[in-house]
Design a protein around this motif. Structure first.
Motif, PDB file in Angstrom:
ATOM      1  N   TYR A  37     -34.051 -20.630  36.211  1.00 45.68           N
ATOM      2  CA  TYR A  37     -35.196 -21.270  35.584  1.00 45.68           C
ATOM      3  C   TYR A  37     -35.947 -22.108  36.619  1.00 45.68           C
ATOM      4  O   TYR A  37     -35.325 -22.733  37.489  1.00 45.68           O
ATOM      5  CB  TYR A  37     -34.754 -22.182  34.431  1.00 45.68           C
ATOM      6  CG  TYR A  37     -33.942 -21.476  33.378  1.00 45.68           C
ATOM      7  CD1 TYR A  37     -34.564 -20.747  32.372  1.00 45.68           C
ATOM      8  CD2 TYR A  37     -32.551 -21.527  33.390  1.00 45.68           C
ATOM      9  CE1 TYR A  37     -33.824 -20.094  31.405  1.00 45.68           C
ATOM     10  CE2 TYR A  37     -31.800 -20.873  32.425  1.00 45.68           C
ATOM     11  CZ  TYR A  37     -32.442 -20.163  31.441  1.00 45.68           C
ATOM     12  OH  TYR A  37     -31.710 -19.501  30.484  1.00 45.68           O
ATOM     13  N   GLU A  53     -28.363 -21.268  35.787  1.00 44.94           N
ATOM     14  CA  GLU A  53     -27.958 -21.745  34.467  1.00 44.94           C
ATOM     15  C   GLU A  53     -26.718 -22.632  34.526  1.00 44.94           C
ATOM     16  O   GLU A  53     -26.484 -23.439  33.606  1.00 44.94           O
ATOM     17  CB  GLU A  53     -27.704 -20.566  33.531  1.00 44.94           C
ATOM     18  CG  GLU A  53     -26.614 -19.617  33.991  1.00 44.94           C
ATOM     19  CD  GLU A  53     -26.456 -18.435  33.051  1.00 44.94           C
ATOM     20  OE1 GLU A  53     -26.828 -18.550  31.882  1.00 44.94           O
ATOM     21  OE2 GLU A  53     -25.970 -17.379  33.495  1.00 44.94           O
ATOM     22  N   CYS A  72     -38.565 -19.145  32.548  1.00 46.78           N
ATOM     23  CA  CYS A  72     -37.454 -18.212  32.717  1.00 46.78           C
ATOM     24  C   CYS A  72     -37.873 -17.200  33.772  1.00 46.78           C
ATOM     25  O   CYS A  72     -38.902 -16.518  33.628  1.00 46.78           O
ATOM     26  CB  CYS A  72     -37.141 -17.513  31.397  1.00 46.78           C
ATOM     27  SG  CYS A  72     -35.791 -16.318  31.511  1.00 46.78           S
ATOM     28  N   HIS A  95     -40.052 -11.298  27.956  1.00 44.47           N
ATOM     29  CA  HIS A  95     -38.896 -11.425  28.850  1.00 44.47           C
ATOM     30  C   HIS A  95     -38.386 -10.057  29.283  1.00 44.47           C
ATOM     31  O   HIS A  95     -38.659  -9.033  28.650  1.00 44.47           O
ATOM     32  CB  HIS A  95     -37.769 -12.201  28.147  1.00 44.47           C
ATOM     33  CG  HIS A  95     -38.079 -13.642  27.939  1.00 44.47           C
ATOM     34  ND1 HIS A  95     -37.617 -14.633  28.768  1.00 44.47           N
ATOM     35  CD2 HIS A  95     -38.830 -14.265  26.981  1.00 44.47           C
ATOM     36  CE1 HIS A  95     -38.057 -15.807  28.331  1.00 44.47           C
ATOM     37  NE2 HIS A  95     -38.794 -15.611  27.254  1.00 44.47           N
ATOM     38  N   CYS A 104     -32.544  -9.903  29.763  1.00 42.55           N
ATOM     39  CA  CYS A 104     -32.514 -11.358  29.580  1.00 42.55           C
ATOM     40  C   CYS A 104     -32.069 -11.667  28.151  1.00 42.55           C
ATOM     41  O   CYS A 104     -32.451 -10.973  27.205  1.00 42.55           O
ATOM     42  CB  CYS A 104     -33.907 -11.949  29.843  1.00 42.55           C
ATOM     43  SG  CYS A 104     -34.013 -13.734  29.579  1.00 42.55           S
ATOM     44  N   HIS A 142     -28.831 -16.330  34.974  1.00 39.38           N
ATOM     45  CA  HIS A 142     -30.181 -16.760  34.634  1.00 39.38           C
ATOM     46  C   HIS A 142     -30.656 -17.862  35.588  1.00 39.38           C
ATOM     47  O   HIS A 142     -29.891 -18.742  35.973  1.00 39.38           O
ATOM     48  CB  HIS A 142     -30.233 -17.287  33.198  1.00 39.38           C
ATOM     49  CG  HIS A 142     -29.905 -16.244  32.179  1.00 39.38           C
ATOM     50  ND1 HIS A 142     -30.710 -15.156  31.956  1.00 39.38           N
ATOM     51  CD2 HIS A 142     -28.865 -16.124  31.328  1.00 39.38           C
ATOM     52  CE1 HIS A 142     -30.171 -14.410  31.010  1.00 39.38           C
ATOM     53  NE2 HIS A 142     -29.053 -14.968  30.621  1.00 39.38           N
TER      54      HIS A 142
END
Length: 404
Positions: A4, A13, A34, A64, A68, A2
């Protein structure tokens, strides 16, 4: 992995600087994005036990990417749509979720807790203001993503997984002025060589939670897998697989109601040895230290812990898993059987996801009218399977890809 975007900078992440970045934007109007989609789905920051967490904005799961962890299908396709915003309220600023329950968490002398319903609610509009005990189980199963499936989960789900994610899902949930983890007992996996330490942790949890300023006797909530329900001198005795040395007593009156309300669940459990019978129950501890069940519900799951309600649904889920599909199982929450919901949502079909509906062969005109309204107002593709018919051809999967 992930990624961000936080105030213009991209973080993985596992980035060591992520916590500091989240701390800077916590309690500000800056929203982390995200990057599972572009230009990004807004998130919010909460702080749990001194650790900052990025959480999905309320009712934004469908924004999303399907691969995800924050993805959720539209709430209106399941029973979640009825209770979200009413029985379930998310406080973005505090990072908490407020739950309204229709069952008691304390037992006052001379006043019995509300009796479990002897039949499923059959009104046209289900009560959306409070969660039944079954609905709380559905919510925590959803929050744990145990209703989600993708091929990478094959062979990786055990009770240890269920325990881990249910315990995690309970954090940040507030009900009746209590933080849910202080009253929710999810047994840890049982190991004979660790029996004594497991027992001590259970006793410590119960002893610590019993100390309360609330009037009356505290009630706990347990979620576990049923091993057996056997006859006792008075009433019945339920044994959970993860707690073989701690029994839960069931009165004759409650046992009669269970047989009436959960006939289908018990029938399925008896028929298929590989499936799991999950219970959620409130219980008190009597002066002798014995657990006494006050209210309870059952739910059956496949061997992979995906919930189902009948043989057709079990066959559908097993077919999807064997085919390497990606999907989310719909949960009924407070909705009665007389109301339609999507059994599964295939999140690997393009350009739209596909909602599959298992329609009773004897569906009423009202049921079909409600189903037509549901499908006409949804942006997804829809596929119906009439009970008794051959399973329809399932749309092919398209391997999802993250935003570049």
């Amino acid at each position: 992995m992930h990624q961000y975007s936080i105030d213009g900078r991209v973080y993985n992440e596992d980035d060591p600087g992520l916590q500091a970045a989240l701390g800077r934007v916590h309690h500000t109007k800056i929203r982390p994005l995200c990057l599972c989609v572009r230009p990004g789905a807004p998130m919010y920051v909460s702080k749990v036990s001194g650790h900052f967490q990025i959480k999905r904005m309320p009712e934004s799961g469908a924004d999303h990417s399907a691969d995800c962890d924050s993805y959720e299908p539209p709430a209106e396709l399941s029973g979640l749509g009825e209770v979200m915003g009413h029985a379930i309220k998310e406080d973005v600023e505090e990072g908490m979720t407020m739950l309204k329950l229709d069952f008691a968490l304390n037992k006052i002398a001379g006043r019995a807790p509300p009796a479990p319903s002897e039949s499923e609610q059959g009104s046209i509009k289900a009560d959306s203001s409070k969660l039944t005990i079954r609905s709380l189980l559905h919510f925590l199963w959803d929050e744990s993503h145990l209703t989600h499936w993708n091929p990478g989960m094959q062979g990786k789900r055990s009770w240890a997984t269920v325990h881990k994610y249910l315990s995690r899902a309970a954090h940040g949930k507030i009900t009746k002025g209590l933080h849910l983890p202080t009253t929710l007992y999810v047994p840890e996996p049982f190991y004979v060589d660790r029996k004594d330490e497991i027992t001590q942790r259970r006793k410590a949890f119960i002893a610590g939670a019993e100390k309360s300023d609330r009037p009356g006797q505290k009630l706990f909530i347990v979620i576990g897998e049923v091993k057996e329900v056997t006859a006792a001198r008075y009433g019945r005795k339920m044994i959970l697989k993860q707690v073989p040395d701690f029994f839960f007593m069931i009165s004759e009156d409650l046992n009669k109601k269970l047989k009436k309300v959960f006939t289908d669940e018990v029938s399925l459990w008896n028929a298929f040895p590989e499936i799991h019978l999950v219970t959620i129950a409130t219980f008190s501890i009597d002066p002798a230290g014995v657990a006494q069940i006050e209210e309870m519900a059952f739910m059956v799951t496949t061997e992979h812990w995906v919930p189902f309600t009948n043989v057709d649904e079990k066959n559908l889920i097993e077919t999807l898993i064997a085919s390497g599909r990606r999907f989310v199982k719909g949960q009924r929450y407070n909705l009665p059987a007389s109301r339609p919901l999507a059994s599964v949502i295939l999140s690997d079909t393009q350009p739209k996801h596909t909602a599959m509906y298992l329609v009773p062969s004897n569906a009423s005109e009202d049921y079909m009218a409600a189903l037509n309204d549901l499908t006409e107002s949804s942006p997804l593709k829809h596929l119906r399977w009439i009970s008794g018919d051959v399973m329809p051809e399932i749309p092919p999967a398209v391997v999802p890809s993250r935003a570049a």
